[in-house]
Design a protein around this motif. Structure first.
Motif, PDB file in Angstrom:
ATOM      1  N   LEU A 160     -38.993  27.585  -3.232  1.00  0.00           N
ATOM      2  CA  LEU A 160     -37.714  27.199  -3.833  1.00  0.00           C
ATOM      3  C   LEU A 160     -36.597  27.213  -2.796  1.00  0.00           C
ATOM      4  O   LEU A 160     -35.752  26.302  -2.758  1.00  0.00           O
ATOM      5  CB  LEU A 160     -37.367  28.148  -4.982  1.00  0.00           C
ATOM      6  CG  LEU A 160     -38.274  28.107  -6.214  1.00  0.00           C
ATOM      7  CD1 LEU A 160     -37.870  29.193  -7.200  1.00  0.00           C
ATOM      8  CD2 LEU A 160     -38.203  26.742  -6.886  1.00  0.00           C
ATOM      9  N   ALA A 161     -36.587  28.230  -1.945  1.00  0.00           N
ATOM     10  CA  ALA A 161     -35.556  28.332  -0.916  1.00  0.00           C
ATOM     11  C   ALA A 161     -35.683  27.226   0.122  1.00  0.00           C
ATOM     12  O   ALA A 161     -34.685  26.624   0.542  1.00  0.00           O
ATOM     13  CB  ALA A 161     -35.634  29.706  -0.239  1.00  0.00           C
ATOM     14  N   HIS A 162     -36.895  26.919   0.542  1.00  0.00           N
ATOM     15  CA  HIS A 162     -37.113  25.889   1.559  1.00  0.00           C
ATOM     16  C   HIS A 162     -36.703  24.507   1.053  1.00  0.00           C
ATOM     17  O   HIS A 162     -36.122  23.713   1.796  1.00  0.00           O
ATOM     18  CB  HIS A 162     -38.578  25.889   1.996  1.00  0.00           C
ATOM     19  CG  HIS A 162     -38.911  26.979   2.962  1.00  0.00           C
ATOM     20  ND1 HIS A 162     -39.643  26.767   4.110  1.00  0.00           N
ATOM     21  CD2 HIS A 162     -38.594  28.296   2.969  1.00  0.00           C
ATOM     22  CE1 HIS A 162     -39.768  27.907   4.768  1.00  0.00           C
ATOM     23  NE2 HIS A 162     -39.149  28.856   4.080  1.00  0.00           N
ATOM     24  N   ILE A 163     -37.020  24.208  -0.199  1.00  0.00           N
ATOM     25  CA  ILE A 163     -36.602  22.931  -0.776  1.00  0.00           C
ATOM     26  C   ILE A 163     -35.083  22.837  -0.815  1.00  0.00           C
ATOM     27  O   ILE A 163     -34.497  21.789  -0.494  1.00  0.00           O
ATOM     28  CB  ILE A 163     -37.195  22.765  -2.189  1.00  0.00           C
ATOM     29  CG1 ILE A 163     -38.725  22.650  -2.114  1.00  0.00           C
ATOM     30  CG2 ILE A 163     -36.601  21.553  -2.899  1.00  0.00           C
ATOM     31  CD1 ILE A 163     -39.402  22.693  -3.468  1.00  0.00           C
ATOM     32  N   LEU A 164     -34.440  23.932  -1.196  1.00  0.00           N
ATOM     33  CA  LEU A 164     -32.976  23.962  -1.243  1.00  0.00           C
ATOM     34  C   LEU A 164     -32.378  23.688   0.126  1.00  0.00           C
ATOM     35  O   LEU A 164     -31.405  22.927   0.260  1.00  0.00           O
ATOM     36  CB  LEU A 164     -32.521  25.334  -1.754  1.00  0.00           C
ATOM     37  CG  LEU A 164     -31.014  25.576  -1.800  1.00  0.00           C
ATOM     38  CD1 LEU A 164     -30.385  24.771  -2.929  1.00  0.00           C
ATOM     39  CD2 LEU A 164     -30.713  27.072  -1.969  1.00  0.00           C
ATOM     40  N   ILE A 165     -32.944  24.281   1.161  1.00  0.00           N
ATOM     41  CA  ILE A 165     -32.389  24.159   2.510  1.00  0.00           C
ATOM     42  C   ILE A 165     -32.697  22.801   3.123  1.00  0.00           C
ATOM     43  O   ILE A 165     -31.894  22.253   3.882  1.00  0.00           O
ATOM     44  CB  ILE A 165     -32.938  25.296   3.395  1.00  0.00           C
ATOM     45  CG1 ILE A 165     -32.443  26.648   2.866  1.00  0.00           C
ATOM     46  CG2 ILE A 165     -32.528  25.116   4.845  1.00  0.00           C
ATOM     47  CD1 ILE A 165     -33.129  27.834   3.493  1.00  0.00           C
ATOM     48  N   ALA A 166     -33.859  22.227   2.792  1.00  0.00           N
ATOM     49  CA  ALA A 166     -34.262  20.957   3.399  1.00  0.00           C
ATOM     50  C   ALA A 166     -33.581  19.755   2.756  1.00  0.00           C
ATOM     51  O   ALA A 166     -33.374  18.728   3.425  1.00  0.00           O
ATOM     52  CB  ALA A 166     -35.783  20.792   3.296  1.00  0.00           C
ATOM     53  N   THR A 167     -33.205  19.844   1.484  1.00  0.00           N
ATOM     54  CA  THR A 167     -32.659  18.697   0.769  1.00  0.00           C
ATOM     55  C   THR A 167     -31.401  18.109   1.409  1.00  0.00           C
ATOM     56  O   THR A 167     -31.275  16.879   1.502  1.00  0.00           O
ATOM     57  CB  THR A 167     -32.388  19.065  -0.706  1.00  0.00           C
ATOM     58  OG1 THR A 167     -33.616  19.473  -1.314  1.00  0.00           O
ATOM     59  CG2 THR A 167     -31.819  17.888  -1.468  1.00  0.00           C
TER      60      THR A 167
ATOM     61  N   ALA B 281     -39.662  19.946   9.749  1.00  0.00           N
ATOM     62  CA  ALA B 281     -39.224  20.736  10.896  1.00  0.00           C
ATOM     63  C   ALA B 281     -38.313  21.882  10.464  1.00  0.00           C
ATOM     64  O   ALA B 281     -38.423  23.009  10.964  1.00  0.00           O
ATOM     65  CB  ALA B 281     -38.508  19.835  11.897  1.00  0.00           C
ATOM     66  N   VAL B 282     -37.400  21.601   9.537  1.00  0.00           N
ATOM     67  CA  VAL B 282     -36.496  22.641   9.038  1.00  0.00           C
ATOM     68  C   VAL B 282     -37.286  23.752   8.352  1.00  0.00           C
ATOM     69  O   VAL B 282     -37.027  24.946   8.545  1.00  0.00           O
ATOM     70  CB  VAL B 282     -35.464  22.025   8.074  1.00  0.00           C
ATOM     71  CG1 VAL B 282     -34.680  23.119   7.344  1.00  0.00           C
ATOM     72  CG2 VAL B 282     -34.502  21.117   8.835  1.00  0.00           C
ATOM     73  N   SER B 283     -38.264  23.367   7.545  1.00  0.00           N
ATOM     74  CA  SER B 283     -39.074  24.358   6.838  1.00  0.00           C
ATOM     75  C   SER B 283     -39.915  25.195   7.796  1.00  0.00           C
ATOM     76  O   SER B 283     -40.012  26.417   7.657  1.00  0.00           O
ATOM     77  CB  SER B 283     -39.980  23.652   5.828  1.00  0.00           C
ATOM     78  OG  SER B 283     -40.895  24.562   5.252  1.00  0.00           O
TER      79      SER B 283
END
Length: 591
Positions: A460-467, A521-523
């Motif tokens: 959930l956190a990774h999706i939030l940060i990558a979007t 890459a961000v994830s």
């Protein structure tokens, strides 16, 4: 029946309904970011017991933070370190971006590519790189002792605020450079050339033309890097030591061994509030400095004119020496030095990954490749890599599912200005909110809701940060697309779905690939938030952090090289895919 009048009405109806596509993103941001932050704020007003939280409303936590000289001094030191690092990054990034845009010519794009590539090297690896340079057994101390300049290692080089500032500048300088470079693209080179034709020197052109026009981008770069540097908690832990504590590390400790969530929450809100108050003060200070620049340039110009008027032509500012000074490539040389600063740690990592010595330091005792095999065989590596790949896949799929419709809403909604004003802050909130705040908010929300942290919470956190990164890429592409092509296809009888899949997605394909890879890459590199949400599990960056805490080893160097090579292979694949897409598009246009 007026068919001509129906077309604009249908287009308007489609744009009206388009705003509904952003609803999933709104729900996601409210549920994964806003709600956890609200719960964190609630925790800051509760009482802390012995490894427990009592839900009694109190302001004692804020009173303890604001009344404690220890916490206030810690916040002040963190703000000072962040400001110094951000100021250094802004100046160096401006020089580098200016050189790429106006001075390096055909070499500018390769340099920009190299800077972007440095961002793909893992954050934790880049922090670790300075341990091999400034550490007790690092290159600097080893060289100084071998030359008998010092008898024992210089401690302040690695453990203290000097090492923190240097490492923060190194880690976040590429981000500042890309931000300022983007701002410089809006400057018409003919303005600078006209000023030169009218007799303006390099200093005057720089101070009175380029700097004022680039100031919005420079302010954005300073603000972004200031927030990142001030709230970073990994760098102080690894290179600061006991004498280099910062507020981010103390906040993290309150949610770890200290287990005082209410105090940690209060300290986090006070610290982040102080960051934004400081940014406001810096903004006022910048206006005063900006007002002084023209006067300073005018004084300098008069000084130059007076110096040239000294008889006998013996002044250094006249004659051949002045000509040589004006032709001296100061910006180019400064850029080369900055690039060496960015490249040197990675080159050191590569060199030490093949050193047979069990300690990553000089002298080079022999060539070996066994560190690559040993790091892969280390216990926990497989699990960490597997979790990272799972999170990377979730970030790409979830980020595209949320980011693609959101980008369409931002660009093609009927009330675009109103929609953009409301939606844009929500899109970039995960980037603006410090990682430590997002991490502790998600951890606190999980505790409040009696949920376990782990792989699902991290996803959930990774999706939030990558979007936000996906939205940024796709929004830029959509703005450059001519919507009349799609409208013409619909007017000729093509259904909306056929136009979308056969035309819109084809045009978006290169940007979709780029956005997906950027999200991956961000994830893959994410650590600041994952360190709180992964629980008892681990990811590759979290695993590397644990290995570094046990000591500096050549195995970490070998892992860094593997990550760098993987990044190069990804970029090569992207280049081939994009080139193929462009070729197919050209062939289709010829038909």
């Amino acid at each position: 029946m007026n068919l001509t009048a129906d077309v604009p009405r249908q287009t308007a109806d489609r744009k009206e309904k388009l705003a509904l596509l952003a609803l999933p993103f709104w729900v996601y941001v409210l549920g994964v970011l806003a709600l956890p932050l609200a719960i964190l704020a609630l925790y800051s007003f509760w009482e802390a017991g012995f490894f427990t939280v009592t839900r009694n409303i109190t302001a004692a936590n804020y009173a303890e933070v604001l009344g404690s000289p220890l916490y206030l001094t810690l916040i002040a030191k963190s703000l000072a370190v962040g400001a110094i690092a951000a100021a250094c990054m802004t100046v160096l990034a401006f020089v580098l971006a200016y050189a790429i845009t106006f001075r390096l010519g055909r070499f500018g794009k390769p340099v920009l590519f190299a800077i972007a590539l440095s961002l793909l090297a893992s954050y934790i690896v880049r922090v670790y790189a300075w341990g091999t340079i400034l550490g007790t057994n690092g290159i600097v101390n080893s060289t100084l002792m071998s030359l008998h300049i010092v008898d024992k290692p210089i401690g302040f080089l690695f453990y203290g605020y000097f090492a923190i500032v240097v490492t923060l500048v190194y880690v976040y300088l590429p981000i500042a450079t890309l931000v300022i470079y983007g701002g410089l693209q809006d400057i018409d080179p003919r303005i600078v050339e006209a000023a030169q034709d009218l007799g303006a020197g390099r200093v005057r052109r720089m101070l009175q033309i380029t700097v004022p026009l680039a100031m919005p981008a420079m302010k954005a770069a300073f603000a972004l890097t200031f927030v990142l540097a001030t709230t970073d908690y990994i760098t102080p832990q690894l290179v600061g030591g006991i004498s280099g504590q910062m507020v981010g590390s103390v906040i993290k400790d309150q949610f770890g061994g200290a287990a005082n969530l209410p105090l940690g929450a209060a300290l986090a809100f006070v610290a982040v509030g102080s960051v934004f108050v400081a940014l406001g003060c810096f903004g006022l200070l910048q206006k005063g400095v900006a007002a002084m620049i023209p006067a300073t340039a005018s004084r300098f110009r008069h000084l130059m004119a007076g110096a040239r008027g000294i008889p006998n032509g013996k002044n250094l500012l006249t004659g051949t020496r002045t000509s040589l000074f004006r032709r001296f490539p100061i910006v180019q040389i400064a850029s080369v030095l900055i690039l060496i600063f960015l490249a040197a740690p990675l080159l050191v990592l590569i060199a030490f990954s093949f050193n047979s010595s069990p300690v990553p330091s000089l002298p080079f005792t022999g060539f070996t490749g066994h560190w690559y095999a040993s790091i892969i065989q280390t216990t926990g590596f497989d699990a960490a890599l597997g979790n990272s790949l799972i999170l990377m896949g979730a970030s790409v799929v979830g980020g595209l599912a949320l980011g693609v419709p959101t980008a369409f809403v931002l660009v093609r909604s009927r009330r675009r200005r109103l929609t953009s004003a409301a939606l844009t802050p929500a899109v970039y909130a995960p980037v603006a909110v410090p990682g430590v705040m997002i991490g502790i908010a998600l951890l606190t929300a999980a505790a409040f809701l009696n949920l376990e942290v782990g792989l699902a919470a991290s996803a959930l956190a990774h999706i939030l940060i990558a979007t936000p990164y996906i939205v940024l890429v796709l929004r830029s592409r959509l703005l450059s697309m001519d919507i009349r092509i799609e409208e013409a296809a619909r007017d000729l009888g093509a259904s909306q779905l056929k136009v979308f899949f056969d035309m819109t997605l084809t045009l978006l394909k290169p940007s979709l690939i780029a956005a997906a890879l950027l999200a991956a890459a961000v994830s893959l590199d994410e650590l600041l938030v994952t360190n709180f949400t992964i629980g008892t599990g681990t990811t590759l960056p979290v695993w590397v952090l644990g290995q570094i805490r046990r000591g500096l080893t050549p195995g970490i160097n070998a892992l860094a090289v593997m990550l760098l090579v993987a990044s190069l292979l990804i970029i090569g694949g992207v280049a081939v895919l994009l080139r193929g897409s462009l070729v197919n598009a050209l062939r289709g246009s010829k038909r």
